[in-house]
Scaffold this active site. Structure first.
Site, short mmCIF file in Angstrom:
data_model
loop_
_atom_site.label_atom_id
_atom_site.label_comp_id
_atom_site.label_asym_id
_atom_site.label_seq_id
_atom_site.Cartn_x
_atom_site.Cartn_y
_atom_site.Cartn_z
N ARG A 96 0.82 -1.16 0.14
CA ARG A 96 0.10 0.26 0.05
C ARG A 96 0.82 1.38 -0.10
O ARG A 96 0.19 2.43 -0.51
CB ARG A 96 -1.06 -0.05 1.22
CG ARG A 96 -2.02 -0.90 0.63
CD ARG A 96 -2.89 -1.44 2.19
NE ARG A 96 -2.70 -2.45 2.76
CZ ARG A 96 -3.00 -2.83 4.09
NH1 ARG A 96 -3.63 -2.25 4.78
NH2 ARG A 96 -2.38 -4.03 4.56
N GLU A 133 3.26 -10.65 14.12
CA GLU A 133 2.57 -11.02 15.49
C GLU A 133 2.47 -12.44 15.28
O GLU A 133 2.81 -12.98 16.40
CB GLU A 133 1.15 -10.63 15.37
CG GLU A 133 0.30 -10.74 16.59
CD GLU A 133 -1.25 -10.15 16.35
OE1 GLU A 133 -1.42 -9.79 15.27
OE2 GLU A 133 -1.69 -10.51 17.55
O1 LIG Z 1 3.02 -1.52 11.77
P1 LIG Z 1 3.08 -2.89 11.46
O2 LIG Z 1 2.49 -3.81 12.52
O3 LIG Z 1 4.30 -3.38 10.82
O4 LIG Z 1 2.05 -3.00 10.28
C1 LIG Z 1 1.56 -2.07 9.29
C2 LIG Z 1 1.99 -2.90 7.92
O5 LIG Z 1 0.68 -3.88 7.94
C3 LIG Z 1 0.25 -3.54 6.39
O6 LIG Z 1 0.99 -4.24 5.39
P2 LIG Z 1 0.79 -5.78 5.57
O7 LIG Z 1 1.93 -6.38 6.09
O8 LIG Z 1 -0.63 -6.23 5.83
O9 LIG Z 1 1.08 -6.11 3.92
P3 LIG Z 1 0.36 -5.84 2.58
O10 LIG Z 1 0.21 -3.98 2.35
O11 LIG Z 1 1.12 -6.44 1.28
O12 LIG Z 1 -1.15 -6.14 2.66
C4 LIG Z 1 0.32 -2.21 6.36
O13 LIG Z 1 0.24 -1.81 4.82
C5 LIG Z 1 1.69 -1.87 6.63
O14 LIG Z 1 2.72 -1.92 5.75
N1 LIG Z 2 -5.71 -2.80 11.21
C1 LIG Z 2 -5.22 -2.90 10.14
N2 LIG Z 2 -5.65 -2.30 9.20
C2 LIG Z 2 -5.05 -2.44 8.03
N3 LIG Z 2 -3.67 -2.71 7.52
C3 LIG Z 2 -3.17 -3.10 8.93
N4 LIG Z 2 -1.79 -3.55 8.82
C4 LIG Z 2 -1.63 -3.96 10.32
N5 LIG Z 2 -2.70 -3.87 10.89
C5 LIG Z 2 -3.66 -3.11 9.95
#
Ligand SMILES: O=P(O)(O)OC[C@H]1O[C@H](OP(=O)(O)OP(=O)(O)O)[C@H](O)[C@@H]1O
Ligand SMILES: Nc1ncnc2[nH]cnc12
Length: 213
Positions: A96, A133
């Site tokens: 994202r 996590e």
């Molecule tokens: O602060 P944190 O606990 O590290 O979480 C934040 C991360 O989680 C989500 O990505 P995700 O790992 O879900 O990957 P994605 O964007 O590929 O779905 C979000 O876009 C951040 O990159």
């Molecule tokens: N609550 C949340 N919503 C969307 N992206 C996430 N990545 C980690 N936590 C999330």
């Protein structure tokens, strides 16, 4: 954005070098009342309970992307903040961070560096593994994407634990970058006391809302 709005939007700028020594961040002021664009951004984010698993309040940015004016407001706020700061590169975190990072990079005249999940980049990479996590994940960057000493802004959509941003900071610093700041649309308030961002500030536009639209 005016000074007042900047101050309000910057509630989550936390530079932690020694967690024990640093006071807890000040609770957010009414940022959305100061800059009407922030209210529009907050309203355009859908919170989906129990996605992708039980207990997670998922912040879905796709409704915001369907509203070009709001999408532009979000990019503009970042651009107003980072324009003129001699930032050479914007590093976006897969996936994202790839939505917002390139628009910001183009507007401030910086190059864009994708920080990708494993086995996506074809060239020589450096890698940084981080703890989730459950289990671990990894970010990779092409060797040579950044020159030592270049000033870098890291962009993602959301900071929760801060683990992903910390890994991005470590990766870029190992390559010699000067990480100026991390910028996210959304910060989860329940985690805001636990941000540990390797001494680098994080700039967050809005708090996650705790209900479904
Ligand atoms: O602060 P944190 O606990 O590290 O979480 C934040 C991360 O989680 C989500 O990505 P995700 O790992 O879900 O990957 P994605 O964007 O590929 O779905 C979000 O876009 C951040 O990159
Ligand atoms: N609550 C949340 N919503 C969307 N992206 C996430 N990545 C980690 N936590 C999330």
């Amino acid at each position: 954005m005016g000074e007042e709005a900047k101050a309000a939007a910057a509630w989550a700028e936390i530079a932690v070098t020694d967690a024990a020594a640093v006071p807890k961040p000040t609770p957010p002021p009414a940022a959305v009342a100061v800059d009407p664009r922030l209210q529009g951004i907050s309203d355009a984010i859908r919170v989906v309970p129990h996605f992708p698993k039980q207990g997670i309040m998922f912040n879905d940015i796709t409704p915001l992307l369907l509203r070009p004016g709001v999408f532009k407001d979000a990019v503009d706020i970042f651009v107003e903040r980072y324009r003129g700061m001699a930032i050479a590169a914007v590093a976006g975190i897969e996936a994202r961070g790839f939505i917002f990072g390139p628009a910001i990079a183009l507007a401030i005249g910086a190059k864009f560096i994708p920080l990708r999940k494993p086995k996506k980049l074809p060239g020589e990479v450096i890698s940084e593994t981080y703890v989730l996590e459950y289990g671990t994940d990894c970010l990779q960057m092409h060797v040579g994407a950044i020159e030592p000493g270049e000033r870098v802004l890291i962009v993602d959509d959301l900071v929760a634990t801060g683990g992903t941003l910390c890994a991005a900071i470590r990766l870029l610093e190992r390559a010699g970058a000067d990480v100026v700041e991390c910028a996210c649309l959304i910060g989860l308030p329940k985690f805001k006391d636990f941000y540990k961002l390797n001494g680098k500030p994080v700039y967050v536009l809005v708090e996650s809302r705790e209900y479904e639209k």
